[in-house]
Scaffold this active site. Structure first.
Site, PDB file in Angstrom:
ATOM      1  N   THR A  69     -15.750  -1.627   5.907  1.00  0.00           N
ATOM      2  CA  THR A  69     -16.479  -1.801   4.780  1.00  0.00           C
ATOM      3  C   THR A  69     -15.572  -0.737   3.911  1.00  0.00           C
ATOM      4  OG1 THR A  69     -19.214  -1.951   5.714  1.00  0.00           O
ATOM      5  CG2 THR A  69     -19.145  -1.746   3.400  1.00  0.00           C
ATOM      6  N   LEU A  70     -15.844  -1.926   2.720  1.00  0.00           N
ATOM      7  CA  LEU A  70     -14.963  -1.421   1.632  1.00  0.00           C
ATOM      8  C   LEU A  70     -15.624  -0.418   0.796  1.00  0.00           C
ATOM      9  CD1 LEU A  70     -12.403  -4.283   1.195  1.00  0.00           C
ATOM     10  CD2 LEU A  70     -11.252  -2.215   2.468  1.00  0.00           C
ATOM     11  N   ASP A  81     -35.476  -8.156  18.338  1.00  0.00           N
ATOM     12  CA  ASP A  81     -37.577  -7.892  18.450  1.00  0.00           C
ATOM     13  C   ASP A  81     -37.234  -9.425  18.404  1.00  0.00           C
ATOM     14  OD1 ASP A  81     -39.069  -7.147  18.083  1.00  0.00           O
ATOM     15  OD2 ASP A  81     -39.124  -7.262  15.856  1.00  0.00           O
ATOM     16  N   HIS A 125     -41.658  -6.626  19.946  1.00  0.00           N
ATOM     17  CA  HIS A 125     -42.369  -5.182  20.044  1.00  0.00           C
ATOM     18  C   HIS A 125     -44.030  -5.920  20.172  1.00  0.00           C
ATOM     19  CE1 HIS A 125     -43.141  -6.605  15.632  1.00  0.00           C
ATOM     20  NE2 HIS A 125     -44.122  -6.600  16.437  1.00  0.00           N
ATOM     21  N   GLY A 136     -13.927  -4.659  12.176  1.00  0.00           N
ATOM     22  CA  GLY A 136     -14.261  -4.853  10.401  1.00  0.00           C
ATOM     23  C   GLY A 136     -14.251  -3.818  10.541  1.00  0.00           C
ATOM     24  N   GLY A 188     -50.372  -8.471  13.651  1.00  0.00           N
ATOM     25  CA  GLY A 188     -50.697  -9.449  14.625  1.00  0.00           C
ATOM     26  C   GLY A 188     -50.344 -10.528  14.438  1.00  0.00           C
ATOM     27  N   ASN A 189     -49.897 -10.834  13.270  1.00  0.00           N
ATOM     28  CA  ASN A 189     -49.448 -11.964  13.003  1.00  0.00           C
ATOM     29  C   ASN A 189     -47.931 -12.060  13.317  1.00  0.00           C
ATOM     30  OD1 ASN A 189     -50.584 -12.691   9.712  1.00  0.00           O
ATOM     31  ND2 ASN A 189     -49.874 -14.729  10.663  1.00  0.00           N
ATOM     32  N   SER A 190     -46.882 -10.741  13.742  1.00  0.00           N
ATOM     33  CA  SER A 190     -45.549 -10.875  14.415  1.00  0.00           C
ATOM     34  C   SER A 190     -45.406 -11.424  15.465  1.00  0.00           C
ATOM     35  CB  SER A 190     -45.472  -9.422  14.997  1.00  0.00           C
ATOM     36  OG  SER A 190     -45.764  -7.911  14.005  1.00  0.00           O
TER      37      SER A 190
END
Length: 427
Positions: A243-244, A109, A79, A241, A183-185
Protein backbone atom coordinates in the site's frame (compact mmCIF):
# COMPACT_ATOMS: atom_id res chain seq x y z
CA UNK A 1 -67.07 2.80 2.32
CA UNK A 2 -64.46 0.56 0.74
CA UNK A 3 -64.67 -3.12 1.61
CA UNK A 4 -61.84 -4.42 3.79
CA UNK A 5 -59.51 -6.88 2.12
CA UNK A 6 -60.14 -10.34 3.47
CA UNK A 7 -57.66 -12.98 4.68
CA UNK A 8 -55.10 -13.97 2.06
CA UNK A 9 -56.56 -11.47 -0.39
CA UNK A 10 -54.53 -10.53 -3.48
CA UNK A 11 -54.14 -7.00 -2.11
CA UNK A 12 -52.25 -8.33 0.92
CA UNK A 13 -49.97 -10.59 -1.04
CA UNK A 14 -47.27 -8.04 -1.76
CA UNK A 15 -43.94 -8.59 -3.50
CA UNK A 16 -42.29 -8.91 -0.06
CA UNK A 17 -44.70 -11.67 0.98
CA UNK A 18 -44.04 -13.52 -2.28
CA UNK A 19 -40.26 -13.15 -1.82
CA UNK A 20 -40.39 -14.51 1.74
CA UNK A 21 -42.63 -17.43 0.68
CA UNK A 22 -40.16 -18.28 -2.07
CA UNK A 23 -37.10 -18.57 0.19
CA UNK A 24 -38.36 -19.28 3.71
CA UNK A 25 -38.79 -23.08 3.30
CA UNK A 26 -35.03 -23.41 2.70
CA UNK A 27 -33.99 -21.32 5.73
CA UNK A 28 -32.91 -23.28 8.80
CA UNK A 29 -32.34 -22.43 12.44
CA UNK A 30 -29.08 -23.88 13.77
CA UNK A 31 -28.44 -25.03 17.33
CA UNK A 32 -24.80 -26.03 17.89
CA UNK A 33 -24.29 -27.71 21.26
CA UNK A 34 -20.94 -27.74 23.04
CA UNK A 35 -20.21 -29.80 26.16
CA UNK A 36 -17.75 -27.99 28.43
CA UNK A 37 -16.28 -28.74 31.85
CA UNK A 38 -17.14 -26.12 34.49
CA UNK A 39 -16.44 -25.94 38.24
CA UNK A 40 -19.04 -27.86 40.20
CA UNK A 41 -18.88 -25.30 43.02
CA UNK A 42 -18.52 -21.54 43.04
CA UNK A 43 -17.42 -21.56 46.68
CA UNK A 44 -14.06 -19.71 46.79
CA UNK A 45 -12.88 -21.99 49.60
CA UNK A 46 -13.18 -25.00 47.27
CA UNK A 47 -10.81 -23.34 44.82
CA UNK A 48 -8.47 -22.22 47.62
CA UNK A 49 -8.11 -25.71 49.01
CA UNK A 50 -7.76 -27.29 45.59
CA UNK A 51 -11.17 -28.95 45.48
CA UNK A 52 -11.61 -28.47 41.71
CA UNK A 53 -14.69 -30.62 41.20
CA UNK A 54 -16.05 -30.22 37.69
CA UNK A 55 -19.26 -31.07 35.88
CA UNK A 56 -20.43 -31.16 32.28
CA UNK A 57 -22.41 -28.18 31.03
CA UNK A 58 -24.09 -27.90 27.64
CA UNK A 59 -23.77 -24.52 25.95
CA UNK A 60 -25.74 -23.60 22.85
CA UNK A 61 -24.69 -21.42 19.94
CA UNK A 62 -27.72 -20.23 17.97
CA UNK A 63 -27.59 -19.16 14.36
CA UNK A 64 -29.15 -19.51 10.96
CA UNK A 65 -28.39 -20.99 7.55
CA UNK A 66 -29.98 -21.97 4.26
CA UNK A 67 -29.98 -24.95 1.91
CA UNK A 68 -28.12 -24.13 -1.31
CA UNK A 69 -27.89 -27.65 -2.76
CA UNK A 70 -30.65 -30.27 -3.07
CA UNK A 71 -28.40 -32.94 -1.60
CA UNK A 72 -28.86 -31.26 1.77
CA UNK A 73 -25.93 -28.86 1.93
CA UNK A 74 -26.41 -25.85 4.20
CA UNK A 75 -24.38 -22.62 4.15
CA UNK A 76 -23.81 -20.71 7.39
CA UNK A 77 -21.20 -18.73 9.33
CA UNK A 78 -18.18 -20.50 10.78
CA UNK A 79 -18.58 -18.86 14.18
CA UNK A 80 -22.07 -20.40 14.50
CA UNK A 81 -20.70 -23.97 14.45
CA UNK A 82 -17.07 -23.44 15.49
CA UNK A 83 -17.39 -25.18 18.86
CA UNK A 84 -20.40 -27.39 18.24
CA UNK A 85 -20.05 -31.12 18.94
CA UNK A 86 -23.71 -31.74 18.05
CA UNK A 87 -25.44 -29.58 15.45
CA UNK A 88 -29.20 -29.58 14.90
CA UNK A 89 -30.99 -27.74 12.08
CA UNK A 90 -34.71 -26.96 12.09
CA UNK A 91 -36.90 -26.05 9.12
CA UNK A 92 -39.94 -23.78 9.05
CA UNK A 93 -42.19 -26.87 8.71
CA UNK A 94 -41.03 -28.06 12.14
CA UNK A 95 -38.75 -30.87 10.94
CA UNK A 96 -35.40 -31.31 12.71
CA UNK A 97 -32.19 -32.95 11.50
CA UNK A 98 -28.72 -33.61 12.84
CA UNK A 99 -26.07 -32.00 10.64
CA UNK A 100 -22.39 -32.72 10.10
CA UNK A 101 -19.72 -30.18 9.24
CA UNK A 102 -18.41 -30.75 5.70
CA UNK A 103 -15.78 -28.02 5.69
CA UNK A 104 -15.02 -24.58 7.08
CA UNK A 105 -13.29 -21.35 6.14
CA UNK A 106 -12.54 -19.69 9.50
CA UNK A 107 -10.82 -16.67 7.95
CA UNK A 108 -13.87 -15.99 5.77
CA UNK A 109 -16.35 -16.94 8.54
CA UNK A 110 -18.11 -19.53 6.37
CA UNK A 111 -19.04 -23.18 6.92
CA UNK A 112 -20.92 -25.87 5.02
CA UNK A 113 -23.09 -28.45 6.78
CA UNK A 114 -24.64 -31.67 5.43
CA UNK A 115 -28.03 -33.00 6.50
CA UNK A 116 -29.36 -36.43 5.58
CA UNK A 117 -33.01 -37.31 5.23
CA UNK A 118 -35.52 -39.27 3.20
CA UNK A 119 -36.96 -36.18 1.54
CA UNK A 120 -36.14 -33.64 -1.11
CA UNK A 121 -34.87 -30.55 0.64
CA UNK A 122 -36.04 -27.13 -0.53
CA UNK A 123 -33.35 -24.92 -2.06
CA UNK A 124 -33.07 -21.18 -1.55
CA UNK A 125 -33.18 -19.31 -4.89
CA UNK A 126 -29.66 -18.01 -5.47
CA UNK A 127 -29.11 -14.55 -6.90
CA UNK A 128 -25.93 -12.58 -7.56
CA UNK A 129 -24.18 -9.86 -5.59
CA UNK A 130 -22.43 -8.38 -8.63
CA UNK A 131 -25.25 -6.12 -9.80
CA UNK A 132 -26.66 -4.77 -6.52
CA UNK A 133 -27.98 -1.23 -6.45
CA UNK A 134 -27.94 1.20 -3.55
CA UNK A 135 -31.43 1.56 -2.17
CA UNK A 136 -32.85 -1.68 -3.51
CA UNK A 137 -34.96 -3.68 -1.03
CA UNK A 138 -33.40 -6.36 1.19
CA UNK A 139 -35.01 -9.03 3.36
CA UNK A 140 -33.27 -10.91 6.19
CA UNK A 141 -34.64 -14.22 7.50
CA UNK A 142 -33.13 -15.88 10.53
CA UNK A 143 -33.14 -16.77 14.19
CA UNK A 144 -32.32 -13.49 16.06
CA UNK A 145 -32.09 -14.02 19.82
CA UNK A 146 -33.67 -17.45 19.31
CA UNK A 147 -36.83 -16.05 17.69
CA UNK A 148 -37.22 -18.60 14.89
CA UNK A 149 -37.89 -17.64 11.27
CA UNK A 150 -37.97 -13.89 11.89
CA UNK A 151 -38.25 -11.58 8.88
CA UNK A 152 -36.87 -8.03 8.69
CA UNK A 153 -36.83 -5.51 5.86
CA UNK A 154 -34.39 -2.87 4.69
CA UNK A 155 -32.42 -1.63 1.73
CA UNK A 156 -28.89 -1.96 0.41
CA UNK A 157 -27.19 0.87 2.34
CA UNK A 158 -23.65 0.47 0.93
CA UNK A 159 -21.50 -1.94 -1.08
CA UNK A 160 -17.89 -3.12 -0.73
CA UNK A 161 -17.87 -1.98 2.88
CA UNK A 162 -14.76 -2.50 5.03
CA UNK A 163 -15.43 -3.19 8.71
CA UNK A 164 -12.99 -3.17 11.62
CA UNK A 165 -13.96 -5.56 14.41
CA UNK A 166 -12.09 -7.56 17.05
CA UNK A 167 -8.66 -6.47 15.80
CA UNK A 168 -9.45 -7.72 12.30
CA UNK A 169 -10.46 -6.11 9.05
CA UNK A 170 -13.40 -7.49 7.09
CA UNK A 171 -13.61 -6.46 3.43
CA UNK A 172 -16.22 -6.31 0.70
CA UNK A 173 -19.38 -6.54 2.79
CA UNK A 174 -22.92 -5.59 1.84
CA UNK A 175 -24.30 -3.07 4.33
CA UNK A 176 -28.04 -3.04 4.97
CA UNK A 177 -30.42 -1.48 7.46
CA UNK A 178 -32.45 -4.71 7.66
CA UNK A 179 -32.21 -5.83 11.31
CA UNK A 180 -29.36 -8.32 11.68
CA UNK A 181 -28.84 -9.42 15.26
CA UNK A 182 -27.07 -12.30 17.05
CA UNK A 183 -28.81 -15.42 15.79
CA UNK A 184 -29.27 -14.02 12.28
CA UNK A 185 -25.67 -15.03 11.60
CA UNK A 186 -25.47 -17.39 8.64
CA UNK A 187 -28.98 -16.70 7.41
CA UNK A 188 -29.81 -15.37 3.95
CA UNK A 189 -30.07 -11.73 2.91
CA UNK A 190 -32.57 -11.62 0.02
CA UNK A 191 -33.32 -9.15 -2.73
CA UNK A 192 -36.86 -8.08 -3.63
CA UNK A 193 -37.32 -11.19 -5.79
CA UNK A 194 -36.56 -13.52 -2.87
CA UNK A 195 -33.10 -14.48 -4.20
CA UNK A 196 -30.15 -14.85 -1.83
CA UNK A 197 -27.65 -12.01 -2.33
CA UNK A 198 -25.65 -12.40 0.88
CA UNK A 199 -24.92 -14.39 4.04
CA UNK A 200 -25.84 -12.34 7.11
CA UNK A 201 -23.05 -11.73 9.59
CA UNK A 202 -23.75 -9.96 12.90
CA UNK A 203 -20.44 -8.13 13.38
CA UNK A 204 -21.79 -5.05 15.16
CA UNK A 205 -23.96 -6.76 17.77
CA UNK A 206 -25.06 -3.45 19.33
CA UNK A 207 -25.41 -1.45 16.11
CA UNK A 208 -28.68 0.28 15.38
CA UNK A 209 -29.85 0.01 11.79
CA UNK A 210 -26.52 -1.33 10.53
CA UNK A 211 -26.15 -4.92 9.38
CA UNK A 212 -23.59 -6.64 7.17
CA UNK A 213 -23.65 -9.62 4.84
CA UNK A 214 -21.01 -11.60 2.93
CA UNK A 215 -21.71 -11.26 -0.82
CA UNK A 216 -23.27 -14.48 -2.11
CA UNK A 217 -20.94 -14.77 -5.14
CA UNK A 218 -17.91 -14.95 -2.86
CA UNK A 219 -19.67 -17.22 -0.35
CA UNK A 220 -20.74 -19.71 -3.03
CA UNK A 221 -17.22 -19.94 -4.48
CA UNK A 222 -16.04 -21.04 -1.04
CA UNK A 223 -19.04 -23.30 -0.35
CA UNK A 224 -18.76 -25.23 -3.61
CA UNK A 225 -15.07 -25.89 -3.08
CA UNK A 226 -15.78 -27.11 0.47
CA UNK A 227 -18.43 -29.49 -0.89
CA UNK A 228 -16.03 -30.73 -3.54
CA UNK A 229 -12.96 -31.39 -1.39
CA UNK A 230 -13.79 -30.60 2.25
CA UNK A 231 -11.15 -27.88 2.43
CA UNK A 232 -9.94 -24.85 0.56
CA UNK A 233 -6.89 -25.22 -1.61
CA UNK A 234 -4.55 -22.27 -1.28
CA UNK A 235 -4.03 -20.32 -4.49
CA UNK A 236 -0.72 -19.10 -5.89
CA UNK A 237 -0.76 -15.85 -7.84
CA UNK A 238 2.96 -15.17 -8.02
CA UNK A 239 3.06 -11.49 -7.15
CA UNK A 240 3.27 -9.27 -4.09
CA UNK A 241 1.87 -5.82 -3.46
CA UNK A 242 2.09 -3.01 -0.97
CA UNK A 243 0.00 0.00 0.00
CA UNK A 244 1.41 3.37 -1.00
CA UNK A 245 1.56 6.09 1.66
CA UNK A 246 -1.14 8.67 0.89
CA UNK A 247 0.92 11.28 2.76
CA UNK A 248 3.56 10.89 0.06
CA UNK A 249 1.07 11.17 -2.79
CA UNK A 250 0.32 7.47 -3.02
CA UNK A 251 -2.92 6.51 -4.78
CA UNK A 252 -5.44 4.00 -3.38
CA UNK A 253 -4.75 0.44 -4.55
CA UNK A 254 -2.07 -2.22 -4.29
CA UNK A 255 1.26 -1.40 -5.88
CA UNK A 256 2.96 -4.49 -7.36
CA UNK A 257 6.42 -4.87 -5.80
CA UNK A 258 7.38 -8.33 -7.08
CA UNK A 259 6.37 -10.62 -9.93
CA UNK A 260 7.75 -14.16 -9.68
CA UNK A 261 9.16 -15.72 -12.85
CA UNK A 262 6.97 -18.29 -14.62
CA UNK A 263 4.04 -17.48 -12.31
CA UNK A 264 0.36 -16.81 -13.12
CA UNK A 265 1.07 -13.10 -12.67
CA UNK A 266 4.01 -13.05 -15.09
CA UNK A 267 2.08 -15.09 -17.67
CA UNK A 268 -0.83 -12.62 -17.39
CA UNK A 269 1.52 -9.72 -18.12
CA UNK A 270 1.46 -8.09 -14.68
CA UNK A 271 4.52 -5.91 -14.07
CA UNK A 272 6.35 -4.46 -11.12
CA UNK A 273 5.02 -0.94 -10.52
CA UNK A 274 1.47 -1.68 -11.74
CA UNK A 275 -1.21 -0.34 -9.40
CA UNK A 276 -4.11 -2.77 -8.87
CA UNK A 277 -7.28 -0.75 -8.27
CA UNK A 278 -10.00 -3.35 -8.92
CA UNK A 279 -10.66 -7.11 -8.83
CA UNK A 280 -13.62 -8.01 -11.04
CA UNK A 281 -16.33 -5.59 -9.80
CA UNK A 282 -14.79 -4.94 -6.37
CA UNK A 283 -12.64 -1.84 -5.81
CA UNK A 284 -9.19 -2.36 -4.28
CA UNK A 285 -8.17 0.34 -1.82
CA UNK A 286 -5.03 -1.23 -0.36
CA UNK A 287 -2.85 -4.34 -0.46
CA UNK A 288 -4.64 -6.02 2.45
CA UNK A 289 -7.97 -5.74 0.65
CA UNK A 290 -6.50 -7.28 -2.50
CA UNK A 291 -5.10 -10.22 -0.50
CA UNK A 292 -8.52 -10.75 1.07
CA UNK A 293 -10.33 -10.70 -2.28
CA UNK A 294 -7.85 -13.07 -3.95
CA UNK A 295 -7.85 -15.45 -0.99
CA UNK A 296 -11.32 -16.83 -1.77
CA UNK A 297 -10.80 -17.38 -5.49
CA UNK A 298 -10.55 -21.15 -6.18
CA UNK A 299 -7.61 -22.56 -8.07
CA UNK A 300 -8.29 -22.44 -11.81
CA UNK A 301 -10.84 -19.62 -11.62
CA UNK A 302 -9.86 -16.54 -13.64
CA UNK A 303 -10.27 -13.02 -12.27
CA UNK A 304 -9.85 -9.65 -13.91
CA UNK A 305 -7.55 -7.12 -12.27
CA UNK A 306 -8.05 -3.49 -13.17
CA UNK A 307 -4.64 -1.81 -13.12
CA UNK A 308 -3.02 1.55 -13.70
CA UNK A 309 0.27 1.42 -15.56
CA UNK A 310 1.41 5.00 -15.37
CA UNK A 311 -1.59 6.94 -16.67
CA UNK A 312 -2.87 4.00 -18.75
CA UNK A 313 -5.81 1.88 -17.56
CA UNK A 314 -5.68 -1.84 -18.34
CA UNK A 315 -7.51 -5.06 -17.52
CA UNK A 316 -5.41 -8.14 -16.80
CA UNK A 317 -6.93 -11.64 -16.67
CA UNK A 318 -5.12 -13.91 -14.22
CA UNK A 319 -5.82 -17.49 -13.14
CA UNK A 320 -4.47 -18.89 -9.87
CA UNK A 321 -2.34 -22.01 -9.75
CA UNK A 322 -2.30 -24.36 -6.75
CA UNK A 323 0.01 -23.37 -3.91
CA UNK A 324 2.11 -26.53 -3.64
CA UNK A 325 3.97 -27.35 -0.41
CA UNK A 326 7.21 -26.56 -2.22
CA UNK A 327 5.97 -23.09 -3.19
CA UNK A 328 4.60 -22.51 0.29
CA UNK A 329 7.94 -23.40 1.87
CA UNK A 330 9.85 -21.24 -0.60
CA UNK A 331 7.57 -18.30 0.24
CA UNK A 332 8.07 -18.95 3.96
CA UNK A 333 11.85 -19.02 3.60
CA UNK A 334 11.85 -15.86 1.48
CA UNK A 335 9.65 -14.01 3.98
CA UNK A 336 11.50 -15.07 7.15
CA UNK A 337 15.03 -16.12 6.19
CA UNK A 338 14.48 -19.43 8.02
CA UNK A 339 15.53 -22.79 6.60
CA UNK A 340 14.09 -25.82 8.39
CA UNK A 341 15.32 -29.40 8.81
CA UNK A 342 13.71 -32.65 9.92
CA UNK A 343 15.12 -34.18 13.12
CA UNK A 344 14.62 -37.94 13.36
CA UNK A 345 12.94 -39.53 16.37
CA UNK A 346 16.25 -41.15 17.33
CA UNK A 347 18.18 -37.86 17.23
CA UNK A 348 15.37 -36.18 19.14
CA UNK A 349 15.62 -38.80 21.92
CA UNK A 350 19.39 -38.36 22.11
CA UNK A 351 18.82 -34.61 22.47
CA UNK A 352 16.44 -35.25 25.37
CA UNK A 353 13.12 -34.76 23.57
CA UNK A 354 10.20 -37.21 23.73
CA UNK A 355 9.17 -37.03 20.06
CA UNK A 356 8.13 -40.40 18.53
CA UNK A 357 7.67 -38.82 15.08
CA UNK A 358 10.65 -36.52 15.27
CA UNK A 359 11.00 -32.74 15.38
CA UNK A 360 11.15 -29.74 13.05
CA UNK A 361 14.14 -27.55 13.82
CA UNK A 362 15.64 -24.37 12.42
CA UNK A 363 18.67 -25.35 10.35
CA UNK A 364 19.83 -21.83 9.44
CA UNK A 365 18.78 -18.19 9.75
CA UNK A 366 19.71 -15.73 7.03
CA UNK A 367 21.57 -12.63 8.17
CA UNK A 368 19.53 -9.43 8.48
CA UNK A 369 16.31 -11.39 7.92
CA UNK A 370 13.14 -10.86 9.95
CA UNK A 371 13.87 -14.08 11.86
CA UNK A 372 17.41 -12.93 12.66
CA UNK A 373 16.10 -9.60 13.91
CA UNK A 374 13.61 -11.49 16.10
CA UNK A 375 16.49 -13.41 17.71
CA UNK A 376 15.85 -16.86 16.23
CA UNK A 377 18.82 -19.14 15.78
CA UNK A 378 19.88 -22.55 14.59
CA UNK A 379 18.57 -25.38 16.77
CA UNK A 380 15.33 -23.71 17.82
CA UNK A 381 12.46 -26.23 17.67
CA UNK A 382 9.17 -25.41 15.91
CA UNK A 383 6.43 -26.82 18.16
CA UNK A 384 3.26 -25.54 16.47
CA UNK A 385 1.87 -23.30 13.73
CA UNK A 386 -1.36 -21.48 14.65
CA UNK A 387 -1.89 -23.98 17.50
CA UNK A 388 -1.49 -26.99 15.16
CA UNK A 389 1.34 -29.18 16.44
CA UNK A 390 4.06 -30.05 13.94
CA UNK A 391 6.42 -33.02 14.24
CA UNK A 392 7.47 -33.36 10.59
CA UNK A 393 8.18 -31.07 7.68
CA UNK A 394 4.98 -32.34 6.03
CA UNK A 395 3.04 -31.21 9.11
CA UNK A 396 4.69 -27.81 8.85
CA UNK A 397 4.01 -27.47 5.11
CA UNK A 398 0.32 -28.32 5.58
CA UNK A 399 -0.09 -25.93 8.51
CA UNK A 400 1.72 -23.14 6.68
CA UNK A 401 -0.41 -23.58 3.54
CA UNK A 402 -3.54 -23.21 5.66
CA UNK A 403 -2.07 -20.23 7.52
CA UNK A 404 -1.42 -18.39 4.26
CA UNK A 405 -5.18 -18.12 3.71
CA UNK A 406 -5.47 -15.79 6.71
CA UNK A 407 -2.24 -13.97 5.82
CA UNK A 408 -0.68 -14.54 9.25
CA UNK A 409 0.91 -17.30 11.29
CA UNK A 410 2.04 -17.65 14.88
CA UNK A 411 4.94 -20.04 15.41
CA UNK A 412 5.40 -21.61 18.84
CA UNK A 413 9.10 -22.35 19.31
CA UNK A 414 11.17 -24.07 21.97
CA UNK A 415 14.74 -23.32 23.03
CA UNK A 416 15.76 -25.67 25.80
CA UNK A 417 13.04 -25.39 28.44
CA UNK A 418 11.80 -22.02 27.19
CA UNK A 419 8.77 -21.55 24.90
CA UNK A 420 8.21 -18.38 22.91
CA UNK A 421 6.07 -17.18 19.99
CA UNK A 422 6.85 -15.48 16.68
CA UNK A 423 4.12 -13.69 14.71
CA UNK A 424 4.59 -13.74 10.94
CA UNK A 425 2.91 -11.59 8.28
CA UNK A 426 2.57 -13.95 5.30
CA UNK A 427 1.03 -11.41 2.93
Amino acid sequence: MAARAGPQSPARRTAVVAAVDRSRPAVVNINAQEVVKVPASEDPFDAFFGRFRRRDEVRNSLGSGFVFDAAGYVLTNYHVVARGSRIQVSFADGSDYVAKVVGTDPAGDLAVLKINGDRKFPIAPLGTSNDLMLGEPTIAIGNPFGLNQSVSLGVVSALHRTVQAENRSYYDFIQTDASINPGNSGGPLLNGDGEVIGVCSAIYANAQGIGFAIPIDRALRVARELVKSGELASSWWGFEGTTLDPKEGGKPGASVTLVEPDSPASKAGLRKGDLVVRMDQSPVRDADELRFLLRDVPVGSPVTLGILRGSEKRDVSITAAPLTPERSMAAFQAATGIRLAQVSARDAREAGYDAPRGLVAIDSVERNSSAARAGLRRGDIVVAVNSAEVDTLKDFEKAMSQARRSGAATLLLRRGYRLFELDLDLG
